[in-house]
Design a protein around this motif. Sequence first.
Motif, PDB file in Angstrom:
ATOM      1  N   THR A 124       0.837  -1.192   0.000  1.00  0.00           N
ATOM      2  CA  THR A 124       0.000   0.000   0.000  1.00  0.00           C
ATOM      3  C   THR A 124       0.877   1.250   0.000  1.00  0.00           C
ATOM      4  O   THR A 124       1.857   1.340   0.742  1.00  0.00           O
ATOM      5  N   SER A 210      -0.847   1.265  -7.065  1.00  0.00           N
ATOM      6  CA  SER A 210      -1.527   1.350  -5.770  1.00  0.00           C
ATOM      7  C   SER A 210      -3.019   1.063  -5.855  1.00  0.00           C
ATOM      8  O   SER A 210      -3.647   0.773  -4.833  1.00  0.00           O
ATOM      9  N   ARG A 212      -5.151   3.413  -6.759  1.00  0.00           N
ATOM     10  CA  ARG A 212      -5.869   4.666  -6.561  1.00  0.00           C
ATOM     11  C   ARG A 212      -6.261   5.270  -7.905  1.00  0.00           C
ATOM     12  O   ARG A 212      -5.641   4.995  -8.931  1.00  0.00           O
ATOM     13  N   GLU A 245      -7.868   3.625  -2.638  1.00  0.00           N
ATOM     14  CA  GLU A 245      -7.268   2.427  -3.222  1.00  0.00           C
ATOM     15  C   GLU A 245      -8.274   1.295  -3.407  1.00  0.00           C
ATOM     16  O   GLU A 245      -9.126   1.044  -2.562  1.00  0.00           O
TER      17      GLU A 245
END
Length: 281
Positions: A124, A210, A212, A245
Amino acid sequence: MIRPFMPEQHQRFFEALPLAFVATLDHVGHPQADALAGRPGMLRAVTPTLLVVHDTSREHALHSLRPGVPLGLLGIDFTNGRRNRVNGAVERHDGDGLALHVTHSFGNCPRHIHVRRPDPVVATSTTALDPRTLVETSATFFIASRSAELDPSRGGGVDISHRGGSPGFVRWADDDTVVFDDVAGNNFFNTLGNIVSDPRVSLLFIDFDSGRQLRIAGDAALVAPVAARHVRVRVRIRGTTLISEMPELRWPLVVLASPCSSCATGETSPEAQSPVPPPIH
Protein backbone atom coordinates in the motif's frame (compact mmCIF):
# COMPACT_ATOMS: atom_id res chain seq x y z
CA MET A 1 -18.50 -3.90 -37.41
CA ILE A 2 -21.01 -2.56 -34.86
CA ARG A 3 -23.68 -5.16 -34.18
CA PRO A 4 -26.98 -4.89 -32.28
CA PHE A 5 -26.04 -8.03 -30.30
CA MET A 6 -23.01 -9.70 -28.71
CA PRO A 7 -21.49 -12.50 -30.79
CA GLU A 8 -20.56 -15.68 -28.94
CA GLN A 9 -16.92 -14.62 -28.66
CA HIS A 10 -17.82 -11.36 -26.95
CA GLN A 11 -20.17 -13.11 -24.53
CA ARG A 12 -17.44 -15.51 -23.38
CA PHE A 13 -14.90 -12.68 -23.28
CA PHE A 14 -16.98 -10.53 -20.92
CA GLU A 15 -17.73 -13.46 -18.63
CA ALA A 16 -14.00 -14.15 -18.14
CA LEU A 17 -13.07 -10.60 -17.15
CA PRO A 18 -12.10 -9.51 -13.62
CA LEU A 19 -11.97 -5.87 -14.71
CA ALA A 20 -14.13 -3.58 -16.86
CA PHE A 21 -14.87 0.12 -17.24
CA VAL A 22 -18.26 1.79 -17.40
CA ALA A 23 -19.73 5.10 -18.52
CA THR A 24 -22.87 6.42 -16.88
CA LEU A 25 -24.49 9.84 -16.41
CA ASP A 26 -24.43 11.68 -13.11
CA HIS A 27 -27.44 13.50 -11.65
CA VAL A 28 -26.94 16.51 -13.97
CA GLY A 29 -26.33 14.48 -17.14
CA HIS A 30 -22.53 14.70 -17.15
CA PRO A 31 -20.71 11.51 -18.24
CA GLN A 32 -18.92 9.64 -15.48
CA ALA A 33 -16.16 7.05 -15.96
CA ASP A 34 -15.79 4.27 -13.38
CA ALA A 35 -13.79 1.09 -12.95
CA LEU A 36 -15.64 -2.14 -12.22
CA ALA A 37 -13.32 -4.60 -10.49
CA GLY A 38 -14.02 -8.03 -9.09
CA ARG A 39 -13.41 -11.51 -10.35
CA PRO A 40 -14.30 -13.54 -13.46
CA GLY A 41 -18.06 -14.02 -13.56
CA MET A 42 -18.96 -10.49 -12.45
CA LEU A 43 -20.33 -10.05 -15.99
CA ARG A 44 -22.75 -12.65 -17.33
CA ALA A 45 -24.21 -12.82 -20.82
CA VAL A 46 -27.77 -14.11 -20.40
CA THR A 47 -28.65 -13.68 -24.07
CA PRO A 48 -26.86 -12.05 -27.02
CA THR A 49 -28.61 -8.78 -26.11
CA LEU A 50 -28.62 -8.97 -22.28
CA LEU A 51 -25.52 -8.57 -20.12
CA VAL A 52 -25.87 -8.77 -16.33
CA VAL A 53 -23.39 -6.78 -14.26
CA HIS A 54 -23.23 -8.08 -10.71
CA ASP A 55 -22.93 -5.54 -7.92
CA THR A 56 -19.46 -4.93 -6.59
CA SER A 57 -18.51 -5.29 -2.94
CA ARG A 58 -18.39 -1.55 -2.31
CA GLU A 59 -20.57 1.44 -3.11
CA HIS A 60 -20.55 2.06 -6.84
CA ALA A 61 -22.19 4.45 -9.30
CA LEU A 62 -24.07 1.52 -10.86
CA HIS A 63 -26.05 1.00 -7.66
CA SER A 64 -28.14 4.14 -8.18
CA LEU A 65 -29.07 3.62 -11.83
CA ARG A 66 -32.68 3.25 -12.86
CA PRO A 67 -34.16 1.35 -15.82
CA GLY A 68 -33.96 3.13 -19.16
CA VAL A 69 -30.79 5.16 -18.52
CA PRO A 70 -27.90 4.73 -20.99
CA LEU A 71 -24.76 2.83 -20.06
CA GLY A 72 -21.50 2.06 -21.88
CA LEU A 73 -19.13 -0.76 -20.95
CA LEU A 74 -15.57 -1.50 -22.03
CA GLY A 75 -14.03 -4.89 -21.41
CA ILE A 76 -10.25 -5.05 -21.67
CA ASP A 77 -7.72 -7.82 -21.03
CA PHE A 78 -4.38 -6.19 -20.27
CA THR A 79 -2.56 -9.51 -20.53
CA ASN A 80 -3.18 -9.91 -24.27
CA GLY A 81 -4.63 -6.63 -25.57
CA ARG A 82 -8.14 -7.85 -26.31
CA ARG A 83 -10.95 -5.33 -25.84
CA ASN A 84 -14.61 -5.32 -26.68
CA ARG A 85 -17.33 -2.82 -25.97
CA VAL A 86 -21.09 -2.81 -25.46
CA ASN A 87 -23.40 0.17 -25.20
CA GLY A 88 -27.09 0.20 -24.43
CA ALA A 89 -29.62 0.98 -21.71
CA VAL A 90 -30.29 -0.38 -18.24
CA GLU A 91 -33.14 -2.88 -18.39
CA ARG A 92 -33.46 -3.60 -14.70
CA HIS A 93 -31.61 -3.30 -11.42
CA ASP A 94 -32.43 -5.79 -8.68
CA GLY A 95 -30.82 -8.20 -6.25
CA ASP A 96 -29.14 -10.10 -9.06
CA GLY A 97 -27.38 -6.98 -10.29
CA LEU A 98 -27.85 -4.62 -13.17
CA ALA A 99 -29.05 -5.89 -16.56
CA LEU A 100 -27.84 -4.04 -19.64
CA HIS A 101 -29.88 -4.27 -22.85
CA VAL A 102 -27.21 -4.26 -25.54
CA THR A 103 -27.83 -2.12 -28.63
CA HIS A 104 -24.22 -1.75 -29.84
CA SER A 105 -21.51 -4.41 -29.62
CA PHE A 106 -18.10 -4.09 -31.26
CA GLY A 107 -14.45 -5.02 -30.92
CA ASN A 108 -11.40 -2.75 -30.93
CA CYS A 109 -7.82 -3.42 -31.95
CA PRO A 110 -5.03 -4.03 -29.39
CA ARG A 111 -3.14 -0.90 -30.42
CA HIS A 112 -1.66 1.15 -27.54
CA ILE A 113 -2.76 -1.40 -24.90
CA HIS A 114 0.19 -1.96 -22.57
CA VAL A 115 0.72 -5.39 -21.06
CA ARG A 116 -0.09 -5.55 -17.34
CA ARG A 117 -0.42 -8.35 -14.81
CA PRO A 118 -2.60 -8.29 -11.69
CA ASP A 119 -0.75 -8.00 -8.38
CA PRO A 120 -3.27 -7.25 -5.62
CA VAL A 121 -0.68 -7.69 -2.84
CA VAL A 122 1.53 -4.78 -3.93
CA ALA A 123 2.46 -2.74 -0.88
CA THR A 124 0.00 0.00 0.00
CA SER A 125 1.28 3.45 -0.92
CA THR A 126 2.05 5.81 1.95
CA THR A 127 2.46 8.95 -0.17
CA ALA A 128 -0.30 11.31 -1.25
CA LEU A 129 -1.52 11.00 -4.81
CA ASP A 130 -0.58 14.10 -6.79
CA PRO A 131 -3.10 14.62 -9.63
CA ARG A 132 -0.68 16.43 -11.94
CA THR A 133 2.02 13.77 -11.56
CA LEU A 134 -0.45 10.93 -12.11
CA VAL A 135 -1.81 12.52 -15.30
CA GLU A 136 1.56 13.39 -16.80
CA THR A 137 3.15 9.99 -16.09
CA SER A 138 0.17 7.89 -17.18
CA ALA A 139 0.43 5.56 -20.16
CA THR A 140 -3.28 4.73 -20.00
CA PHE A 141 -6.53 6.48 -19.22
CA PHE A 142 -10.23 6.08 -19.98
CA ILE A 143 -12.63 8.66 -21.37
CA ALA A 144 -16.41 8.62 -20.97
CA SER A 145 -18.50 10.71 -23.35
CA ARG A 146 -22.11 11.21 -24.36
CA SER A 147 -24.06 12.21 -27.42
CA ALA A 148 -26.66 14.95 -27.41
CA GLU A 149 -29.20 12.27 -28.37
CA LEU A 150 -29.33 9.71 -25.55
CA ASP A 151 -31.82 7.23 -26.99
CA PRO A 152 -29.81 4.09 -27.88
CA SER A 153 -32.44 3.07 -30.43
CA ARG A 154 -31.52 6.23 -32.36
CA GLY A 155 -27.79 5.63 -32.13
CA GLY A 156 -27.30 7.75 -29.04
CA GLY A 157 -26.15 7.10 -25.50
CA VAL A 158 -22.92 7.08 -23.53
CA ASP A 159 -19.57 5.51 -24.33
CA ILE A 160 -16.27 4.73 -22.63
CA SER A 161 -13.01 4.30 -24.49
CA HIS A 162 -9.40 3.42 -23.72
CA ARG A 163 -6.55 5.77 -24.57
CA GLY A 164 -2.92 4.70 -24.42
CA GLY A 165 0.51 5.98 -25.36
CA SER A 166 3.98 6.60 -24.00
CA PRO A 167 4.07 8.14 -20.53
CA GLY A 168 3.68 11.87 -21.02
CA PHE A 169 1.22 11.66 -23.90
CA VAL A 170 -1.25 13.51 -21.67
CA ARG A 171 -0.20 16.96 -20.51
CA TRP A 172 -1.53 19.32 -17.87
CA ALA A 173 -1.44 22.48 -19.99
CA ASP A 174 -2.35 24.84 -17.15
CA ASP A 175 -4.20 24.73 -13.84
CA ASP A 176 -7.53 23.88 -15.43
CA THR A 177 -6.72 22.25 -18.79
CA VAL A 178 -5.59 18.76 -19.79
CA VAL A 179 -4.41 18.13 -23.36
CA PHE A 180 -3.72 14.96 -25.36
CA ASP A 181 -3.33 14.01 -29.03
CA ASP A 182 -5.92 11.54 -30.26
CA VAL A 183 -3.93 9.12 -32.42
CA ALA A 184 -5.51 7.05 -35.18
CA GLY A 185 -7.37 3.95 -34.03
CA ASN A 186 -10.32 2.02 -35.38
CA ASN A 187 -11.91 5.13 -36.91
CA PHE A 188 -15.29 4.52 -35.30
CA PHE A 189 -15.13 8.07 -33.89
CA ASN A 190 -17.29 7.17 -30.91
CA THR A 191 -15.46 9.57 -28.61
CA LEU A 192 -14.65 12.35 -31.08
CA GLY A 193 -18.13 12.21 -32.56
CA ASN A 194 -19.65 12.48 -29.11
CA ILE A 195 -17.46 15.46 -28.25
CA VAL A 196 -18.67 17.26 -31.37
CA SER A 197 -22.23 16.47 -30.31
CA ASP A 198 -21.80 17.26 -26.59
CA PRO A 199 -18.50 18.48 -25.07
CA ARG A 200 -18.97 16.97 -21.61
CA VAL A 201 -16.48 14.19 -20.77
CA SER A 202 -15.03 12.30 -17.83
CA LEU A 203 -11.41 11.12 -17.72
CA LEU A 204 -10.35 8.28 -15.42
CA PHE A 205 -6.66 7.91 -14.53
CA ILE A 206 -5.47 4.92 -12.48
CA ASP A 207 -2.30 4.45 -10.48
CA PHE A 208 -1.98 0.78 -11.37
CA ASP A 209 0.66 0.25 -8.68
CA SER A 210 -1.53 1.35 -5.77
CA GLY A 211 -5.04 1.01 -7.19
CA ARG A 212 -5.87 4.67 -6.56
CA GLN A 213 -7.84 6.66 -9.13
CA LEU A 214 -8.35 10.22 -10.30
CA ARG A 215 -11.54 11.21 -12.10
CA ILE A 216 -11.64 14.48 -14.03
CA ALA A 217 -14.93 16.02 -15.17
CA GLY A 218 -14.65 18.60 -17.89
CA ASP A 219 -15.62 19.99 -21.26
CA ALA A 220 -13.65 18.84 -24.30
CA ALA A 221 -12.84 20.66 -27.52
CA LEU A 222 -11.17 19.33 -30.66
CA VAL A 223 -8.21 21.31 -31.97
CA ALA A 224 -6.77 20.44 -35.40
CA PRO A 225 -3.86 22.66 -36.51
CA VAL A 226 -3.35 22.68 -40.28
CA ALA A 227 -0.04 20.79 -40.15
CA ALA A 228 -1.10 18.31 -37.46
CA ARG A 229 -1.40 14.59 -38.17
CA HIS A 230 -3.62 14.03 -35.16
CA VAL A 231 -6.59 15.73 -33.59
CA ARG A 232 -5.69 17.39 -30.32
CA VAL A 233 -8.21 17.24 -27.50
CA ARG A 234 -8.30 19.96 -24.86
CA VAL A 235 -10.32 19.31 -21.73
CA ARG A 236 -11.27 22.27 -19.58
CA ILE A 237 -11.57 20.88 -16.05
CA ARG A 238 -14.76 21.37 -14.06
CA GLY A 239 -13.73 19.25 -11.10
CA THR A 240 -11.55 16.38 -9.92
CA THR A 241 -12.26 13.45 -7.61
CA LEU A 242 -9.65 11.27 -5.89
CA ILE A 243 -10.82 7.71 -5.30
CA SER A 244 -9.30 5.56 -2.56
CA GLU A 245 -7.27 2.43 -3.22
CA MET A 246 -8.85 -0.63 -4.79
CA PRO A 247 -6.51 -3.65 -4.57
CA GLU A 248 -8.27 -5.17 -7.59
CA LEU A 249 -6.89 -2.31 -9.70
CA ARG A 250 -3.26 -3.09 -8.93
CA TRP A 251 -2.10 -4.15 -12.38
CA PRO A 252 1.58 -3.09 -12.63
CA LEU A 253 3.10 -2.48 -16.05
CA VAL A 254 4.98 -5.40 -17.63
CA VAL A 255 5.99 -3.82 -20.93
CA LEU A 256 4.84 -0.87 -23.04
CA ALA A 257 2.98 -1.61 -26.25
CA SER A 258 5.07 -1.43 -29.40
CA PRO A 259 3.95 1.00 -32.12
CA CYS A 260 2.00 -0.90 -34.76
CA SER A 261 0.09 -0.01 -37.88
CA SER A 262 -2.50 -2.76 -37.67
CA CYS A 263 -5.89 -2.15 -36.14
CA ALA A 264 -7.35 -5.60 -36.71
CA THR A 265 -9.90 -6.38 -34.02
CA GLY A 266 -8.93 -10.02 -33.65
CA GLU A 267 -12.60 -10.99 -33.61
CA THR A 268 -12.01 -14.04 -35.80
CA SER A 269 -9.78 -15.66 -33.19
CA PRO A 270 -10.97 -16.43 -29.64
CA GLU A 271 -7.38 -16.18 -28.40
CA ALA A 272 -5.97 -12.92 -29.71
CA GLN A 273 -2.21 -12.63 -29.68
CA SER A 274 -0.50 -10.16 -27.38
CA PRO A 275 0.21 -6.85 -29.14
CA VAL A 276 3.76 -6.85 -27.78
CA PRO A 277 6.46 -9.48 -27.27
CA PRO A 278 6.67 -11.06 -23.82
CA PRO A 279 9.16 -9.53 -21.40
CA ILE A 280 12.68 -10.94 -21.35
CA HIS A 281 13.55 -12.55 -18.03
